[in-house]
Design a protein around this motif. Structure first.
Motif, short mmCIF file in Angstrom:
data_model
loop_
_atom_site.label_atom_id
_atom_site.label_comp_id
_atom_site.label_asym_id
_atom_site.label_seq_id
_atom_site.Cartn_x
_atom_site.Cartn_y
_atom_site.Cartn_z
N ILE A 1 -4.24 -5.31 1.51
CA ILE A 1 -4.34 -5.49 2.98
C ILE A 1 -5.29 -6.87 3.04
O ILE A 1 -5.22 -7.55 3.99
CB ILE A 1 -4.66 -4.31 3.75
N SER B 1 -8.54 -5.50 -1.60
CA SER B 1 -7.33 -4.66 -1.40
C SER B 1 -6.28 -5.55 -1.11
O SER B 1 -6.28 -6.80 -0.69
CB SER B 1 -7.79 -3.45 -0.38
N GLY C 1 5.06 -0.23 -4.32
CA GLY C 1 4.81 -0.83 -3.06
C GLY C 1 5.78 -2.14 -3.09
O GLY C 1 6.28 -2.76 -1.99
N ASP D 1 2.65 2.19 -2.37
CA ASP D 1 2.96 2.27 -3.72
C ASP D 1 3.10 4.03 -3.95
O ASP D 1 2.45 4.75 -3.51
CB ASP D 1 1.77 1.79 -4.67
N SER E 1 0.93 -1.20 0.09
CA SER E 1 -0.01 -0.05 0.05
C SER E 1 0.83 1.28 0.04
O SER E 1 0.29 2.43 -0.23
CB SER E 1 -0.89 0.16 1.33
#
Length: 453
Positions: free
Chosen positions: A286, A284, A182, A175, A173
């Motif tokens: 995560i 996502s 990322g 990135d 994340s």
């Protein structure tokens, strides 16, 4: 050692020493394996971004992921023999520094060729860690204790994925931070701990019981006498043990075949699980990381509970075969059901992941001594871990052909069932066919294993 030396210590004193050894060396080596497995498999989370940012296809990714294991296998035997000469703490620290630097350098690959080169170098750098630790445990633990020690060590792989999965999601994340992708932050950040931990290993890990400040000379002599007694029995039954004898030992070749089937499955999952979960629905990084953590959480529970059951040869065989069947069943459940039950199936498989690694090496270790033991354990791991090349490459090829990242699990499940069948033919070095033992007394030093084998 004299008979007095081996008998003057009580069973309670020996159990206390074994517990002390566990506390002193196993947790540290478990952390080492956490970092190792984290750096070895973190490309699983970078797979999709490597395709977008660098144009690395699923097949090319699978090949690059697997190339690690070619050089890893090639250098394992010489690495283990060198560790036996220079000492465990120096060699393990050297391995950690070189793999940590190379893992971080993966952040700067530019395409398929540089990706392949870095994976080959990383495999060469890390070669010898796993069989080196398995050999190191033979300096500290008797056969009855070794599967338990191996199981706790292998817990590191589960912890790596439990911690690494959400950590990878966070790092991916980032990135754009500092002008980096990322996935570049992923490699840079996760490579650094290996270098730092190497200096802890140099300070805290003794090369042998005789060099450990927390083991008395009397305790070290008694432990060595018990280990020598086991080695003497193996020598009496097999004679001299040149490394080339490994190639003529059908039981060791059988252990390699079982281990190969298992490693195909482990690394097929390690390198493709995030992609399989991410393909089920829009998630996502995560969220993908958190869900990918669950099968490895199950594997950690299994690593704590199951290997300690392998106290006899027959129990070890049954445990390995059952684990392979459970893994195959979990994969099939994941293939024929929807996302929810699919993840449950992967968790079922995960529960049995580390039964094989922690137990399979007790079979060749029971048939080898001295330099042959060092080279033999590395040879078994080198050949078996080539499954780490076959698994990701096979998964990548099948994904390219079908467009489904989970399709390759059918082939993996079939290999696991073959491995389960082969397991039932395994025998430890001191096991004798029933006809051979009729009218003969068993060796009391090995009764704990013969009674179950």
């Amino acid at each position: 050692m004299t008979e007095l030396t081996t008998t003057e210590r009580t069973d309670e004193q020996r159990r206390e020493l074994s517990k002390r050894i566990f506390r002193r060396i196993v947790p540290l080596l478990c952390v080492v394996y956490v970092i190792s497995f984290l750096d070895r498999t973190n490309i699983g989370f970078a797979k999709d971004r490597l395709e977008v940012d660098l144009g690395i296809s699923a097949a090319a990714y699978g090949l690059g992921a697997g190339l690690f294991f070619l050089t890893y296998a090639l250098f394992e035997v010489p690495s283990n023999l060198l560790m036996r000469k220079v000492g465990a703490k120096w060699w393990i620290a050297r391995i950690m520094i070189t793999w940590g630097l190379l893992s971080s350098a993966t952040a700067f690959v530019q395409g398929e060729i540089s990706f392949y080169v870095l994976r080959l170098l990383l495999g060469a750098a890390e070669a010898g860690l796993f069989p080196g630790v398995i050999l190191y445990f033979t300096y500290w633990f008797t056969r009855a204790e070794r599967a338990k020690a191996n199981g706790y060590f292998l817990l590191g792989a589960s912890i790596a994925n439990i911690v690494g999965s959400p950590l990878a999601g966070v790092l991916l994340s980032l990135d754009g931070l500092g002008g980096l992708h990322g996935w570049q932050w992923l490699f840079i950040v996760e490579g650094i701990p290996a270098v730092v931990l190497a200096f802890v290993v140099l300070r805290a890990l003794p090369n042998s019981p005789h060099s450990a400040s927390w083991v008395t000379e009397e305790e070290a002599r008694d432990l060595q006498a018990r280990l020598d007694a086991e080695a003497d029995v193996a020598q009496d039954r097999k004679g001299h043990n040149p490394v080339m004898r490994i190639l003529r030992d059908g039981q060791i070749l059988l252990a390699i075949a079982v281990y190969f089937c298992h490693q195909v499955a482990i690394y097929a999952v390690a390198y493709f699980l995030p992609s399989i979960i991410g393909s089920a629905q829009s998630l996502s990084p995560i969220q993908t990381g958190l869900l990918s953590m669950l099968p490895w959480l199950a594997s950690g529970i299994g690593a704590l509970l199951l290997p300690r059951l392998a106290t006899t040869a027959s129990r070890a065989r049954l445990l390995i075969a059952s684990a392979l069947i459970v893994m195959a069943a979990g994969f099939v459940l994941g293939l024929v059901t929807g996302p929810v039950f699919g993840l449950i199936g992967m968790c079922i498989s995960g529960f049995a992941f580390w039964c094989v690694n922690s137990t399979i090496f007790t079979f060749p270790a029971s048939r080898l001594t001295g330099a042959a033991l060092a080279g033999g354990l590395a040879f078994v791991n080198s050949c078996g871990i080539l499954g780490g090349f076959v698994g990701p490459y096979l998964m990548g090829l099948i994904e390219n052909a079908t467009g489904n990242p989970s399709s390759g699990l059918w082939a993996v499940a079939a290999l696991l069932l073959i491995g389960a069948g082969l397991t039932m033919l395994l025998r430890q070095g001191h096991e004798r066919p029933k006809a051979e033992t009729l009218g003969h007394k068993t060796n009391p030093a090995l009764d704990y294993n013969q009674s179950g084998g």
